[in-house]
Motif scaffolding. Structure first.
Motif, PDB file in Angstrom:
ATOM      1  N   THR A   1       0.842  -1.200   0.000  1.00 21.10           N
ATOM      2  CA  THR A   1       0.000   0.000   0.000  1.00 21.10           C
ATOM      3  C   THR A   1       0.877   1.250   0.000  1.00 21.10           C
ATOM      4  OG1 THR A   1      -0.126  -0.045   2.405  1.00 21.10           O
ATOM      5  CG2 THR A   1      -1.906  -1.123   1.185  1.00 21.10           C
ATOM      6  N   PHE A   2       0.302   2.340  -0.542  1.00 22.27           N
ATOM      7  CA  PHE A   2       1.026   3.613  -0.647  1.00 22.27           C
ATOM      8  C   PHE A   2       0.225   4.722   0.022  1.00 22.27           C
ATOM      9  CE2 PHE A   2       1.857   1.165  -4.579  1.00 22.27           C
ATOM     10  CZ  PHE A   2       3.198   0.901  -4.372  1.00 22.27           C
ATOM     11  N   SER A   3       0.885   5.501   0.852  1.00 22.84           N
ATOM     12  CA  SER A   3       0.228   6.684   1.426  1.00 22.84           C
ATOM     13  C   SER A   3       0.358   7.879   0.488  1.00 22.84           C
ATOM     14  CB  SER A   3       0.846   7.033   2.775  1.00 22.84           C
ATOM     15  OG  SER A   3       2.243   7.262   2.622  1.00 22.84           O
ATOM     16  N   ASP A   4       1.358   7.823  -0.416  1.00 24.22           N
ATOM     17  CA  ASP A   4       1.655   8.981  -1.255  1.00 24.22           C
ATOM     18  C   ASP A   4       1.649   8.606  -2.737  1.00 24.22           C
ATOM     19  OD1 ASP A   4       2.797   9.501   1.461  1.00 24.22           O
ATOM     20  OD2 ASP A   4       3.169  11.439   0.527  1.00 24.22           O
ATOM     21  N   PHE A   5       1.073   9.500  -3.525  1.00 26.89           N
ATOM     22  CA  PHE A   5       1.017   9.331  -4.976  1.00 26.89           C
ATOM     23  C   PHE A   5       1.743  10.528  -5.584  1.00 26.89           C
ATOM     24  CE2 PHE A   5      -1.280   9.950  -9.069  1.00 26.89           C
ATOM     25  CZ  PHE A   5      -1.037   8.715  -9.634  1.00 26.89           C
ATOM     26  N   ASN A   6       2.866  10.251  -6.236  1.00 23.31           N
ATOM     27  CA  ASN A   6       3.688  11.318  -6.809  1.00 23.31           C
ATOM     28  C   ASN A   6       3.459  11.364  -8.314  1.00 23.31           C
ATOM     29  OD1 ASN A   6       5.689  13.015  -7.710  1.00 23.31           O
ATOM     30  ND2 ASN A   6       7.333  12.059  -6.558  1.00 23.31           N
ATOM     31  N   LEU A   7       2.642  12.329  -8.738  1.00 15.60           N
ATOM     32  CA  LEU A   7       2.303  12.466 -10.161  1.00 15.60           C
ATOM     33  C   LEU A   7       3.232  13.486 -10.807  1.00 15.60           C
ATOM     34  CD1 LEU A   7       0.453  11.843 -12.562  1.00 15.60           C
ATOM     35  CD2 LEU A   7      -1.049  13.670 -11.759  1.00 15.60           C
ATOM     36  N   HIS A   8       3.976  13.006 -11.809  1.00 13.54           N
ATOM     37  CA  HIS A   8       4.922  13.863 -12.522  1.00 13.54           C
ATOM     38  C   HIS A   8       4.399  14.080 -13.935  1.00 13.54           C
ATOM     39  CE1 HIS A   8       8.630  14.564 -14.930  1.00 13.54           C
ATOM     40  NE2 HIS A   8       8.896  15.342 -13.918  1.00 13.54           N
ATOM     41  N   LEU A   9       4.226  15.338 -14.345  1.00 15.49           N
ATOM     42  CA  LEU A   9       3.663  15.657 -15.658  1.00 15.49           C
ATOM     43  C   LEU A   9       4.737  16.169 -16.609  1.00 15.49           C
ATOM     44  CD1 LEU A   9       0.404  17.468 -14.490  1.00 15.49           C
ATOM     45  CD2 LEU A   9       0.611  15.133 -15.377  1.00 15.49           C
ATOM     46  N   PRO A  10       4.609  15.883 -17.920  1.00 13.55           N
ATOM     47  CA  PRO A  10       5.614  16.339 -18.903  1.00 13.55           C
ATOM     48  C   PRO A  10       5.400  17.800 -19.283  1.00 13.55           C
ATOM     49  CG  PRO A  10       3.919  15.072 -20.010  1.00 13.55           C
ATOM     50  CD  PRO A  10       3.563  15.045 -18.542  1.00 13.55           C
ATOM     51  N   VAL A  11       5.631  18.705 -18.334  1.00  8.98           N
ATOM     52  CA  VAL A  11       5.297  20.122 -18.526  1.00  8.98           C
ATOM     53  C   VAL A  11       6.196  20.826 -19.542  1.00  8.98           C
ATOM     54  CG1 VAL A  11       4.227  20.373 -16.262  1.00  8.98           C
ATOM     55  CG2 VAL A  11       6.685  20.795 -16.514  1.00  8.98           C
ATOM     56  N   HIS A  12       7.277  20.154 -19.978  1.00 12.83           N
ATOM     57  CA  HIS A  12       8.141  20.758 -20.997  1.00 12.83           C
ATOM     58  C   HIS A  12       7.840  20.213 -22.392  1.00 12.83           C
ATOM     59  CE1 HIS A  12      10.218  22.704 -17.797  1.00 12.83           C
ATOM     60  NE2 HIS A  12      10.451  21.549 -17.208  1.00 12.83           N
ATOM     61  N   ASP A  13       6.771  19.399 -22.494  1.00 14.63           N
ATOM     62  CA  ASP A  13       6.386  18.817 -23.782  1.00 14.63           C
ATOM     63  C   ASP A  13       5.298  19.693 -24.409  1.00 14.63           C
ATOM     64  OD1 ASP A  13       6.352  16.458 -25.678  1.00 14.63           O
ATOM     65  OD2 ASP A  13       4.255  16.507 -25.065  1.00 14.63           O
ATOM     66  N   SER A  14       5.579  20.228 -25.611  1.00 11.64           N
ATOM     67  CA  SER A  14       4.638  21.188 -26.218  1.00 11.64           C
ATOM     68  C   SER A  14       3.299  20.538 -26.550  1.00 11.64           C
ATOM     69  CB  SER A  14       5.257  21.807 -27.469  1.00 11.64           C
ATOM     70  OG  SER A  14       5.510  20.802 -28.439  1.00 11.64           O
ATOM     71  N   HIS A  15       3.313  19.259 -26.938  1.00 11.89           N
ATOM     72  CA  HIS A  15       2.039  18.580 -27.247  1.00 11.89           C
ATOM     73  C   HIS A  15       1.171  18.468 -25.998  1.00 11.89           C
ATOM     74  CE1 HIS A  15       3.454  17.602 -31.233  1.00 11.89           C
ATOM     75  NE2 HIS A  15       4.552  17.086 -30.713  1.00 11.89           N
ATOM     76  N   PHE A  16       1.814  18.147 -24.872  1.00 15.26           N
ATOM     77  CA  PHE A  16       1.060  17.992 -23.622  1.00 15.26           C
ATOM     78  C   PHE A  16       0.463  19.328 -23.178  1.00 15.26           C
ATOM     79  CE2 PHE A  16       1.009  18.405 -18.963  1.00 15.26           C
ATOM     80  CZ  PHE A  16      -0.012  17.500 -18.684  1.00 15.26           C
ATOM     81  N   VAL A  17       1.274  20.378 -23.172  1.00 10.96           N
ATOM     82  CA  VAL A  17       0.768  21.637 -22.615  1.00 10.96           C
ATOM     83  C   VAL A  17      -0.318  22.258 -23.496  1.00 10.96           C
ATOM     84  CG1 VAL A  17       2.846  22.116 -21.281  1.00 10.96           C
ATOM     85  CG2 VAL A  17       2.652  23.038 -23.600  1.00 10.96           C
ATOM     86  N   GLN A  18      -0.332  21.910 -24.788  1.00 13.56           N
ATOM     87  CA  GLN A  18      -1.331  22.493 -25.687  1.00 13.56           C
ATOM     88  C   GLN A  18      -2.554  21.607 -25.888  1.00 13.56           C
ATOM     89  OE1 GLN A  18       0.785  23.561 -29.306  1.00 13.56           O
ATOM     90  NE2 GLN A  18       2.337  24.593 -28.089  1.00 13.56           N
TER      91      GLN A  18
END
Ligand SMILES: [Zn+2]
Length: 237
Positions: free
Chosen positions: A203-220
């Motif tokens: 089991t996990f108490s913490d969920f660490n979500l990392h997003l590709p914020v430097h990817d132009s396709h993702f941010v748009q």
């Protein structure tokens, strides 16, 4: 918080739904966040299994190979393997194994890792081919998946349970992959039954979500798809 309490995720299932398949994190980076997990490779190129600090790719052709540190992934989950519960089981269906967890534990509202090492009477997996640009949506790409089956196979089933409310962030419910001990057979699990093996939960108490914020396709991208739930169910189950 100990590092074993953290489920790390790069990307979201929701970004795969419209076809954002370009890899945005290296295998080397991913492995700094865990030694065990699942994911996919650049271009939705097959299914990924991470065991004992090594990342393996099961291709659409069904071949298995270890991935290089500089290869990229658009979506993966990892954690540091340190099970909170271990128990042996024989002759059980996937449904019975899953139901038993929620009868024995109050885990319904938590993220947990689900691992079984043992011999499986039957395993049915799938793997998706590397997609070509312009990338099709996930539900479309999944239609060309290849299905593989094997009886009496010894290996590791590994994946996660996420509560329903995280659908879109993850693939809610159980999402599990498989890799045999010979490292010659595996994929995203469609069906299985267990002959004999050890079940491990973490089991996990913490969920660490990392997003590709430097990817132009993702941010748009517009990721607010009203059909998200049905698109994920069509592609992942
Ligand atoms: Zn999968």
């Amino acid at each position: 918080m100990a590092k074993e309490d953290v489920l790390y995720q790069h990307g979201t299932l929701a970004l795969l739904v419209p076809g954002l398949y370009d890899g945005t994190m290296s295998v080397a980076d991913l492995l700094t966040h865990g030694d065990t997990g699942i994911g996919t490779a650049d271009g939705l190129d097959g299914e990924m299994v991470i065991l004992e600090g090594k990342a393996y790719q099961i291709s659409g052709a069904g071949t298995v190979r270890e991935m290089a540190p500089d290869e990229l992934t658009p979506f993966a989950n990892v954690h540091f393997d340190d099970p909170t519960n271990d128990y042996d089981r024989e002759n059980m269906t996937s449904e019975a194994l899953e139901q038993e967890i929620f009868k024995a534990h109050t885990f319904a509202n938590q993220f947990f890792a689900f691992k079984i090492h043992g011999t499986f009477g039957h395993v049915q997996t799938r793997a998706i081919d590397k997609q070509k640009k312009p990338y099709p949506p996930l539900a479309e790409a999944a239609k060309s998946q290849h299905v593989f089956e094997k009886d009496n196979v010894t290996g590791t089933l590994i994946g996660y349970y996420s509560p329903d409310l995280y659908q879109g962030t993850t693939s809610a419910g159980f999402h599990v992959h498989f890799l045999d001990d010979d490292r010659t057979f595996g994929g995203h699990i469609l069906a299985y039954n267990l002959t004999s093996g050890k079940v491990s939960l973490q089991t996990f108490s913490d969920f660490n979500l990392h997003l590709p914020v430097h990817d132009s396709h993702f941010v748009q991208a517009d990721l607010n798809d009203p059909e998200l739930d049905s698109q994920i169910k069509a592609a992942e189950h």
